[in-house]
Design a protein around this motif. Structure first.
Motif, PDB file in Angstrom:
ATOM      1  N   THR A  72       0.853  -1.184   0.000  1.00 53.75           N
ATOM      2  CA  THR A  72       0.000   0.000   0.000  1.00 53.75           C
ATOM      3  C   THR A  72       0.889   1.234   0.000  1.00 53.75           C
ATOM      4  O   THR A  72       2.083   1.174   0.333  1.00 53.75           O
ATOM      5  CB  THR A  72      -0.914   0.036   1.231  1.00 53.75           C
ATOM      6  N   SER A  73       0.297   2.365  -0.317  1.00 54.94           N
ATOM      7  CA  SER A  73       1.048   3.617  -0.342  1.00 54.94           C
ATOM      8  C   SER A  73       1.681   3.903   1.014  1.00 54.94           C
ATOM      9  O   SER A  73       2.863   4.276   1.112  1.00 54.94           O
ATOM     10  CB  SER A  73       0.124   4.768  -0.754  1.00 54.94           C
ATOM     11  N   GLU A  74       0.906   3.723   2.083  1.00 51.73           N
ATOM     12  CA  GLU A  74       1.416   4.011   3.425  1.00 51.73           C
ATOM     13  C   GLU A  74       2.574   3.094   3.797  1.00 51.73           C
ATOM     14  O   GLU A  74       3.607   3.550   4.311  1.00 51.73           O
ATOM     15  CB  GLU A  74       0.286   3.859   4.442  1.00 51.73           C
ATOM     16  N   ASN A  75       2.424   1.795   3.525  1.00 56.59           N
ATOM     17  CA  ASN A  75       3.473   0.852   3.886  1.00 56.59           C
ATOM     18  C   ASN A  75       4.740   1.069   3.075  1.00 56.59           C
ATOM     19  O   ASN A  75       5.863   0.964   3.604  1.00 56.59           O
ATOM     20  CB  ASN A  75       2.981  -0.586   3.693  1.00 56.59           C
ATOM     21  N   LEU A  76       4.594   1.343   1.788  1.00 63.04           N
ATOM     22  CA  LEU A  76       5.763   1.585   0.950  1.00 63.04           C
ATOM     23  C   LEU A  76       6.513   2.839   1.391  1.00 63.04           C
ATOM     24  O   LEU A  76       7.750   2.884   1.364  1.00 63.04           O
ATOM     25  CB  LEU A  76       5.348   1.692  -0.518  1.00 63.04           C
ATOM     26  N   LYS A  77       5.759   3.832   1.811  1.00 60.46           N
ATOM     27  CA  LYS A  77       6.390   5.057   2.315  1.00 60.46           C
ATOM     28  C   LYS A  77       7.160   4.768   3.605  1.00 60.46           C
ATOM     29  O   LYS A  77       8.323   5.185   3.765  1.00 60.46           O
ATOM     30  CB  LYS A  77       5.329   6.125   2.558  1.00 60.46           C
ATOM     31  N   LEU A  78       6.528   4.040   4.534  1.00 59.03           N
ATOM     32  CA  LEU A  78       7.185   3.702   5.784  1.00 59.03           C
ATOM     33  C   LEU A  78       8.430   2.850   5.560  1.00 59.03           C
ATOM     34  O   LEU A  78       9.431   2.979   6.283  1.00 59.03           O
ATOM     35  CB  LEU A  78       6.209   2.951   6.701  1.00 59.03           C
ATOM     36  N   TRP A  79       8.364   1.990   4.566  1.00 56.47           N
ATOM     37  CA  TRP A  79       9.484   1.091   4.267  1.00 56.47           C
ATOM     38  C   TRP A  79      10.653   1.832   3.630  1.00 56.47           C
ATOM     39  O   TRP A  79      11.797   1.702   4.069  1.00 56.47           O
ATOM     40  CB  TRP A  79       8.987  -0.024   3.353  1.00 56.47           C
ATOM     41  N   LEU A  80      10.386   2.632   2.620  1.00 56.05           N
ATOM     42  CA  LEU A  80      11.459   3.123   1.757  1.00 56.05           C
ATOM     43  C   LEU A  80      11.938   4.537   2.050  1.00 56.05           C
ATOM     44  O   LEU A  80      13.074   4.886   1.698  1.00 56.05           O
ATOM     45  CB  LEU A  80      11.003   3.039   0.285  1.00 56.05           C
ATOM     46  N   ASP A  81      11.106   5.344   2.681  1.00 55.10           N
ATOM     47  CA  ASP A  81      11.495   6.745   2.849  1.00 55.10           C
ATOM     48  C   ASP A  81      12.644   6.933   3.841  1.00 55.10           C
ATOM     49  O   ASP A  81      13.220   8.012   3.915  1.00 55.10           O
ATOM     50  CB  ASP A  81      10.288   7.584   3.296  1.00 55.10           C
ATOM     51  N   ARG A  82      12.991   5.907   4.567  1.00 57.21           N
ATOM     52  CA  ARG A  82      14.112   6.024   5.525  1.00 57.21           C
ATOM     53  C   ARG A  82      15.477   5.880   4.837  1.00 57.21           C
ATOM     54  O   ARG A  82      16.513   6.126   5.459  1.00 57.21           O
ATOM     55  CB  ARG A  82      13.969   4.965   6.613  1.00 57.21           C
ATOM     56  N   TYR A  83      15.473   5.457   3.568  1.00 55.55           N
ATOM     57  CA  TYR A  83      16.726   5.189   2.864  1.00 55.55           C
ATOM     58  C   TYR A  83      17.037   6.283   1.842  1.00 55.55           C
ATOM     59  O   TYR A  83      16.130   6.885   1.266  1.00 55.55           O
ATOM     60  CB  TYR A  83      16.662   3.844   2.126  1.00 55.55           C
ATOM     61  N   ASP A  84      18.319   6.488   1.596  1.00 60.22           N
ATOM     62  CA  ASP A  84      18.765   7.339   0.500  1.00 60.22           C
ATOM     63  C   ASP A  84      19.210   6.424  -0.636  1.00 60.22           C
ATOM     64  O   ASP A  84      20.290   5.828  -0.588  1.00 60.22           O
ATOM     65  CB  ASP A  84      19.930   8.224   0.947  1.00 60.22           C
ATOM     66  N   LEU A  85      18.343   6.284  -1.631  1.00 59.34           N
ATOM     67  CA  LEU A  85      18.625   5.395  -2.761  1.00 59.34           C
ATOM     68  C   LEU A  85      19.064   6.171  -3.998  1.00 59.34           C
ATOM     69  O   LEU A  85      19.192   5.595  -5.076  1.00 59.34           O
ATOM     70  CB  LEU A  85      17.385   4.553  -3.086  1.00 59.34           C
ATOM     71  N   SER A  86      19.318   7.459  -3.818  1.00 60.02           N
ATOM     72  CA  SER A  86      19.655   8.301  -4.973  1.00 60.02           C
ATOM     73  C   SER A  86      20.991   7.922  -5.596  1.00 60.02           C
ATOM     74  O   SER A  86      21.204   8.118  -6.793  1.00 60.02           O
ATOM     75  CB  SER A  86      19.684   9.770  -4.547  1.00 60.02           C
ATOM     76  N   GLY A  87      21.899   7.368  -4.784  1.00 60.45           N
ATOM     77  CA  GLY A  87      23.223   7.046  -5.313  1.00 60.45           C
ATOM     78  C   GLY A  87      23.379   5.605  -5.747  1.00 60.45           C
ATOM     79  O   GLY A  87      24.479   5.181  -6.114  1.00 60.45           O
ATOM     80  N   SER A  88      22.297   4.821  -5.701  1.00 61.68           N
ATOM     81  CA  SER A  88      22.390   3.408  -6.082  1.00 61.68           C
ATOM     82  C   SER A  88      22.753   3.259  -7.548  1.00 61.68           C
ATOM     83  O   SER A  88      22.127   3.856  -8.419  1.00 61.68           O
ATOM     84  CB  SER A  88      21.058   2.697  -5.806  1.00 61.68           C
TER      85      SER A  88
END
Length: 352
Positions: A72-88
């Motif tokens: 869900t939108s809420e779960n995906l936000k809680l899961w991924l927003d803690r990471y900085d994936l911009s440099g992957s």
């Protein structure tokens, strides 16, 4: 492809997976790709059951429903927003998947994609029907996935990192074969439940889900109980009884009969209700249709024992769950951020 693109596609995928029920599945109107993929995926559920005698529609649909609730939108936000994936960087990550329960490698698959990498997946022979259709569905939603997902039946080659799941024996092979590459290699783990003796029947019935779901084959299934010295198992057995139809499944019944015969010939003391045996044993991994149990006197000593054996334990389960523990009835309902072996997969992938 941005992280917001991934989130949007996974939300749609969650809605797609949520359509499938144990009986009476009906396609939703206006859901992208349903005209092409709904019937195909429904047929693949039947095919998966045919290819793996431990799979049935109830358990496959249960897994699909849990993924639908997770994406869900809420779960995906809680899961991924803690990471900085911009440099992957765009690396190729090999995934060696197990096949003990339906879609057991799906979290690794999603983690690699949302981290901006390419998936090179080697599916288990026991569970190779469902994930390719899911991958095709994602490709239908966004053609850029076509260059990011690849399946192979051969040994993994041309990869930059690997996530491999297997037994303690196969882990030794993985460690040798994948040496020199960044890796997450998972071995055997089991889950344990702590009983105080104050649980209600309703609470113990929730625990039965942790014991019997997927026939107890998952690393998150409870395979051992810790009980007080004077614990009376009568209420426990009564609370397990709703699962008694499980003995009508041939593979489960065969394992029950075999293990019971071995125990009786060895003159082990057993508690038995006709579909589940309880055996006092210090080991963590019990055979199918068996729960090991161990008595404890002091909870502080028990906590020290669990800490000492943490590399063997996937989940610690109790009704009044503390930090890093799981409440009765929730072992097979993990959140996206509940990582296997407590290894943060996204953190690992973000640093490749």
């Amino acid at each position: 492809m941005t992280i917001d693109d991934h989130k949007s596609h996974l939300i749609t995928l969650g809605k797609f997976l949520g359509q499938f029920q144990e009986s009476g599945s009906n396609p939703e109107e206006n859901l992208p790709g349903n005209d092409r993929f709904f019937n195909e995926f429904n047929n693949k559920i039947d095919s998966a059951i045919h290819h793996n005698g431990w799979f049935n529609r109830e358990n496959i649909v249960f897994a699909l429903q849990q993924w639908s609730k997770a994406l869900t939108s809420e779960n995906l936000k809680l899961w991924l927003d803690r990471y900085d994936l911009s440099g992957s960087e765009n690396k190729t990550v090999g995934i060696v998947m197990a096949g003990n329960i339906p879609l057991v490698g799906f979290h690794d698959f999603l983690s690699v994609l949302v981290s901006g990498h390419k998936v090179l997946a080697k599916l288990s022979k026991s569970d190779r029907q469902l994930l390719p259709v899911i991958a095709s569905y994602l490709m239908h939603l966004d053609s850029r996935y076509e260059n990011r997902i690849q399946f192979t039946e051969e040994k993994l080659e041309d990869f930059d990192a690997v996530i491999a799941t297997g037994s303690n024996n196969t882990a030794r092979y993985f460690e040798y074969y994948f040496k020199g590459k960044p890796s997450i290699i998972r071995k055997n783990r089991n889950s344990v439940a702590i009983i105080t003796g104050n649980e209600t029947k309703e609470e113990l019935e929730k625990l039965s889900e942790d014991v019997f779901r997927y026939y107890g084959l998952g690393c998150r299934n409870v395979s051992k109980l810790f009980v007080p010295e004077d614990y009376d198992f009568d209420e426990f057995f009564k609370s397990m009884y709703k699962w008694n139809p499980i003995i009508n499944q041939d593979k489960y019944a065969n394992n029950y009969d075999y293990n019971k015969a071995v125990y009786l010939m060895s003159e082990f003391k057993l508690l038995d209700n006709g579909f589940l045996m309880l055996k006092e044993d210090e080991s963590f991994g019990s055979p199918i249709a068996t729960l090991f149990y161990e008595k404890y006197e002091d909870e502080n000593k028990l906590q020290a024992q669990l800490e000492e054996n943490k590399d063997k334990i996937q989940c610690i389960v109790r009704e009044n769950a503390g930090k890093d523990e799981v409440k009765f009835g929730y072992t097979q309902k993990p959140q996206l951020w509940d990582y296997a072996d407590n290894i943060d997969t996204i953190e690992f992938l973000s640093k490749l």
